[in-house]
Design an enzyme around this catalytic site. Structure first.
Site, PDB file in Angstrom:
ATOM      1  N   SER A   1       0.851  -1.196   0.000  1.00 20.33           N
ATOM      2  CA  SER A   1       0.000   0.000   0.000  1.00 20.33           C
ATOM      3  C   SER A   1       0.884   1.242   0.000  1.00 20.33           C
ATOM      4  CB  SER A   1      -0.927  -0.031   1.224  1.00 20.33           C
ATOM      5  OG  SER A   1      -1.918   0.963   1.111  1.00 20.33           O
ATOM      6  N   ASN A   2       0.343   2.398   0.375  1.00 16.73           N
ATOM      7  CA  ASN A   2       1.144   3.629   0.459  1.00 16.73           C
ATOM      8  C   ASN A   2       0.584   4.518   1.556  1.00 16.73           C
ATOM      9  OD1 ASN A   2      -0.926   5.483  -0.723  1.00 16.73           O
ATOM     10  ND2 ASN A   2      -0.669   4.105  -2.461  1.00 16.73           N
ATOM     11  N   TYR A   3       1.169   5.703   1.704  1.00 20.50           N
ATOM     12  CA  TYR A   3       0.864   6.553   2.871  1.00 20.50           C
ATOM     13  C   TYR A   3      -0.339   7.475   2.693  1.00 20.50           C
ATOM     14  CZ  TYR A   3       5.381   5.044   4.643  1.00 20.50           C
ATOM     15  OH  TYR A   3       6.418   4.288   5.100  1.00 20.50           O
ATOM     16  N   SER A   4      -1.108   7.324   1.635  1.00 14.56           N
ATOM     17  CA  SER A   4      -2.246   8.247   1.462  1.00 14.56           C
ATOM     18  C   SER A   4      -3.244   8.089   2.616  1.00 14.56           C
ATOM     19  CB  SER A   4      -2.941   7.968   0.122  1.00 14.56           C
ATOM     20  OG  SER A   4      -4.137   8.716   0.053  1.00 14.56           O
TER      21      SER A   4
ATOM     22  N   ALA B   1      -4.407   7.490  -4.395  1.00 17.41           N
ATOM     23  CA  ALA B   1      -3.089   6.981  -4.782  1.00 17.41           C
ATOM     24  C   ALA B   1      -3.223   5.464  -4.971  1.00 17.41           C
ATOM     25  CB  ALA B   1      -2.073   7.313  -3.694  1.00 17.41           C
TER      26      ALA B   1
END
Ligand code: PMT
Length: 405
Positions: free
Chosen positions: A211-214, A278
């Protein structure tokens, strides 16, 4: 400060309910957002909470007595009714709802409600049997048919000790409802806007994901701003910790493929999409059917490309707005995406700059259009960035319609 509420007169009607104390918080939050709050109380409300509490949080006069000889004018209710940009009655007791439905003007709240042409929000709070009574339901339907917006009540523990419907909606929902009512005829009224937010998650095995930091903050801000300007909004969001925005149709997804499917369906009759999410560009080519065990050996995860959601949407009838999360050569990289993805414009943010990008409450962005037009914005709250994006979307929608006419 808030685009919708700053410097606006808001009439807050407070009626007899144990939930009156929550209205003090509402008056305080509205004032902090820049509104000029005129509090009107029924005599029963003034027995639950002192008018002084409201005076303290708003710094303004509070009106209880219809025949107050100290009042600046004999028609105080007319003055308040005329200057109000919006009126919210919270808590609204069953009696006040009945008065409003029947056009009775027996106290400062019902009197002002009858005298104003401002949009009215009614936030009921009462015991669940009073709420369920056919008279209350009938009266509410009458108010709704006349254009009042009803927010809540919510289910939960009531003052009577019973559990059921009847709790006053929470302050954020009350404010969202007020802003929605005030924006009904805004510059996006009649428009359908799709917004995406947050990250996506791509499973590696049964317990791990990429995943990512959004955080979803940017996309949620766009969805709320569009709602406040009168749009019908669908928000497609990946997993975030944010509460669902009031008055917005929210679709929850996990993966990029799910987001692509939800977006394609929401965009069928949409005017514009603002893609602030994102989505993960890759997913593990194989998902292990059980937790991958630690052996001390290296593990290789092969990644397969995900579909580019916004690039796959038709740009002829849809205003497509993308975001570019860049960490180097921000403007060049973002500009290349405008053409590659067929966008009306892209909102480029340097996600390494302080106060900008993932998880922050502010963002510093540049709009880049297909024509090469660029607009540099200063560091702003994400709510204001959202409005600036929508300002441009409104212009583009008008231009598009002008060209077609
Ligand atoms: O959520 P916050 O914490 O508030 O953070 C906000 C943000 C940094 C996530 C937001 O401002 C932002 O930049 N969003 C876009 C992130 C991104 O995926 O950028 P990108 O350059 O990889 O993609 C360009 C555009 O294509 C984006 O509009 C993206 O949503 C879209 N895209 C990307 C990948 C994909 N598979 N399909 C897409 O449609």
């Amino acid at each position: 400060m808030d685009r919708v509420l700053t410097e606006k007169h808001i009439a807050l009607g407070v009626t007899g309910s144990i939930a009156c104390y929550k209205a003090v918080d509402l008056a305080s939050k509205l004032t902090q957002l820049g509104a000029l709050v005129d509090v009107l109380m029924t005599p029963s409300a003034a027995r639950f909470v002192s008018p002084l509490s409201f005076r303290g949080v708003t710094g303004r006069a509070v009106f209880v007595d219809m025949f107050d000889p100290e009042s600046e004018t004999a028609e105080q209710h007319v003055v308040i009714a005329r200057r109000a940009a919006g009126m919210i009655i919270a808590p609204a007791s069953a009696t006040t709802i009945a008065r409003l439905a029947n056009g009775l003007a027996e106290d400062m709240v019902s009197l002002t409600a009858l005298a104003t042409t401002a949009p009215i929000v009614v936030a009921p709070a009462m015991d669940h049997q009073m709420w369920e009574h056919p008279a209350t339901q009938h009266n509410l339907r009458t108010l709704q048919a006349r254009g009042a917006l009803v927010v809540g009540p919510e289910e939960g523990r009531l003052a009577s000790g019973h559990t059921g419907m009847g709790r006053l909606a929470e302050t954020p929902a009350l404010i969202a409802a007020l802003k929605t009512a005030m924006g009904r005829h805004g510059d996006l009224a009649g428009r359908r806007i799709v917004v995406t937010a947050g990250p996506t998650r791509e499973a590696i095995d049964t317990v791990r994901f990429i995943s990512n930091y959004s955080s979803g903050k940017m996309g949620f801000a766009v969805a709320e701003a569009a709602r406040d300007r009168g749009a019908t909004v669908t928000l497609v969001t990946g997993p975030t910790a944010l509460p669902e925005p009031w008055g917005v149709m929210t679709v929850h997804v996990q993966t990029t493929a799910q987001m692509a499917e939800a977006v394609a369906s929401a965009c069928e009759d949409a005017d514009a999409i603002v893609m602030a999410a994102a989505p993960s560009d890759f997913r593990p080519a194989e998902v292990a059917s059980r937790k991958i065990k630690r052996t001390g050996e290296e593990v290789t995860i092969r990644l397969a490309p995900n579909p580019d959601i916004i690039a796959g949407l038709p740009g002829d009838r849809l205003i497509k707005v993308g975001f570019a999360a860049e960490s180097e050569d921000v403007l060049e990289n973002a500009e290349a995406k405008v053409a590659r993805k067929g966008l009306a414009f892209i909102v480029a943010n340097d996600v390494t700059a302080p106060g900008s990008g993932f998880g922050t409450d502010t963002n510093q962005v540049v709009f880049i259009e297909a024509s090469g037009r660029r607009e540099h914005l200063p560091l702003l709250p994400k709510s204001e960035v959202a409005h600036r994006i929508l300002d441009r979307v409104v212009e583009l929608l008008r231009e598009r319609e002008g060209t077609r006419a």
